[in-house]
Design an enzyme around this catalytic site. Structure first.
Site, short mmCIF file in Angstrom:
data_model
loop_
_atom_site.label_atom_id
_atom_site.label_comp_id
_atom_site.label_asym_id
_atom_site.label_seq_id
_atom_site.Cartn_x
_atom_site.Cartn_y
_atom_site.Cartn_z
CB SER A 126 -51.40 117.59 -22.56
OG SER A 126 -50.08 117.94 -22.89
CE1 TYR A 142 -51.19 121.40 -18.51
CE2 TYR A 142 -49.75 119.82 -19.60
CZ TYR A 142 -50.78 120.75 -19.66
OH TYR A 142 -51.38 121.02 -20.86
P1 NAD Z 1 -55.70 129.17 -21.84
O1 NAD Z 1 -54.95 129.67 -20.64
O2 NAD Z 1 -55.69 129.98 -23.07
O3 NAD Z 1 -57.23 128.89 -21.43
C1 NAD Z 1 -57.58 128.21 -20.25
C2 NAD Z 1 -59.04 128.45 -19.94
O4 NAD Z 1 -59.36 127.78 -18.71
C3 NAD Z 1 -59.39 129.93 -19.73
O5 NAD Z 1 -60.65 130.21 -20.31
C4 NAD Z 1 -59.48 130.05 -18.22
O6 NAD Z 1 -60.33 131.08 -17.77
C5 NAD Z 1 -60.05 128.68 -17.85
N1 NAD Z 1 -59.81 128.36 -16.45
C6 NAD Z 1 -58.61 128.27 -15.83
N2 NAD Z 1 -58.80 128.03 -14.51
C7 NAD Z 1 -60.14 127.95 -14.30
C8 NAD Z 1 -60.95 127.74 -13.16
N3 NAD Z 1 -60.45 127.57 -11.94
N4 NAD Z 1 -62.30 127.73 -13.32
C9 NAD Z 1 -62.83 127.95 -14.53
N5 NAD Z 1 -62.12 128.13 -15.65
C10 NAD Z 1 -60.79 128.16 -15.53
O7 NAD Z 1 -55.14 127.71 -22.09
P2 NAD Z 1 -55.06 126.78 -23.41
O8 NAD Z 1 -53.66 126.73 -23.85
O9 NAD Z 1 -56.13 127.14 -24.38
O10 NAD Z 1 -55.36 125.35 -22.77
C11 NAD Z 1 -56.62 124.71 -22.85
C12 NAD Z 1 -56.43 123.24 -22.50
O11 NAD Z 1 -55.57 122.63 -23.46
C13 NAD Z 1 -55.79 122.99 -21.13
O12 NAD Z 1 -56.38 121.88 -20.51
C14 NAD Z 1 -54.35 122.68 -21.48
O13 NAD Z 1 -53.73 121.90 -20.50
C15 NAD Z 1 -54.54 121.94 -22.78
N6 NAD Z 1 -53.34 121.90 -23.63
C16 NAD Z 1 -52.76 123.06 -24.05
C17 NAD Z 1 -51.64 123.00 -24.86
C18 NAD Z 1 -50.97 124.24 -25.37
O14 NAD Z 1 -49.87 124.11 -25.91
N7 NAD Z 1 -51.58 125.41 -25.23
C19 NAD Z 1 -51.11 121.76 -25.22
C20 NAD Z 1 -51.71 120.60 -24.77
C21 NAD Z 1 -52.84 120.69 -23.97
#
Ligand code: NAD
Length: 256
Positions: free
Chosen positions: A138, A151
């Site tokens: 991130s 985080y």
């Molecule tokens: P999201 O909540 O849409 O998806 C997260 C996924 O992780 C889901 O499929 C969930 O089931 C899975 N997950 C969570 N806990 C789990 C566990 N204990 N075991 C197995 N699976 C698990 O989130 P997102 O926004 O798509 O984020 C995806 C990645 O991108 C993350 O690592 C997040 O930190 C990173 N990220 C997101 C953003 C943003 O703005 N959305 C920005 C930077 C980085």
């Protein structure tokens, strides 16, 4: 030979978007996540792109389950070429109110699981003399924001691990890189908007305008497809010299 990609947390948000990008290029995909309709999501993706998919809901808080996830991938598809450590969770709270159990859970899923999954995939990639590990860190892997102690700690840790794996993987054509997105509109961010509104005593629209996109020069959420395209580039056969680094897709946030 058809390549196999395992994308953790790919039944939602960014992970699913990456899965769509890899499906378009004909990869076999192990979809993974805790969403109740994961199996259906995997089947639909297979039909849409005429590829082989499978689904797992192994919990990433447990190292043995992570080993099983990697073994299931190899047993199902015969190999693992690309590992995308994407699953992650968030919690927004001042440090003095941050629950210890939530801190530990975020470290476990967002950071420790990256170590365990990479470790379990390593022997297969080493044997194949090919591996591409892509960690979705991130902009919070290189910058901090208040109220995100767990985080930011985990995402910085992932960048460190990425560098170590790049060094250890180089003799075996295993690369490891991190992608550092700014804000992407996914369920994880929708929840954060609600949490931030509470912490900062603002409306949800004010959170988006005054907090989230404030730090980005480009005042738009990052499109999920761009993260998929970046991941495809890093996964390519001829990308073996691109390793040990992080790619920001943050609308200029970290330029400041
Ligand atoms: P999201 O909540 O849409 O998806 C997260 C996924 O992780 C889901 O499929 C969930 O089931 C899975 N997950 C969570 N806990 C789990 C566990 N204990 N075991 C197995 N699976 C698990 O989130 P997102 O926004 O798509 O984020 C995806 C990645 O991108 C993350 O690592 C997040 O930190 C990173 N990220 C997101 C953003 C943003 O703005 N959305 C920005 C930077 C980085």
């Amino acid at each position: 030979m058809t390549k196999t990609a395992l994308i953790t947390g790919s039944t939602s948000g960014i992970g699913f978007g990456i899965a769509e990008s890899f499906a378009q290029k004909g990869y076999q995909i192990m979809l993974h996540g805790l969403e109740a309709n994961g199996k259906e999501i995997a089947q639909k993706l297979a039909q849409r792109f005429n590829i082989k998919t499978h689904f797992s809901n192994h919990n990433l808080t447990n190292a043995e389950d992570i080993d099983r996830l990697i073994e299931l991938t190899v047993n199902t598809f015969g190999r693992i070429d690309v590992l995308i450590n994407n699953a992650g969770i968030q919690h927004v709270s001042p440090i003095d109110e941050f629950p210890n159990a939530t801190y530990e859970k975020i470290i476990a899923i967002n950071m420790n699981a990256v170590f365990y999954a990479s470790k379990a995939a390593w022997k297969h990639m080493k044997n194949n003399k090919f591996g591409r590990i892509i960690n979705i860190s991130s902009v919070h892997g290189i910058r901090a924001s208040e109220f995100k102690s767990a985080y930011v700690t985990a995402k910085h840790g992932v960048i460190g691990l990425t560098k170590v794996l790049a060094l250890e993987g180089a003799p075996f054509n295993i690369t490891c890189n991190a992608i550092c997105p700014g804000y992407v509109k996914t369920p994880l961010v929708d929840n954060q908007i609600k949490d931030q509104a509470k912490s900062h005593h603002l409306s949800e629209t004010e959170v988006i305008e005054k907090i989230m996109l404030k730090k980005q020069a480009v005042k738009d959420f990052i499109p999920i497809q761009k993260i998929g395209e970046m991941a495809l580039l890093l996964a390519a056969d001829d990308a073996q010299t691109i390793t040990g680094t992080n790619f920001t897709l943050d609308g200029g946030w970290s330029a400041q």
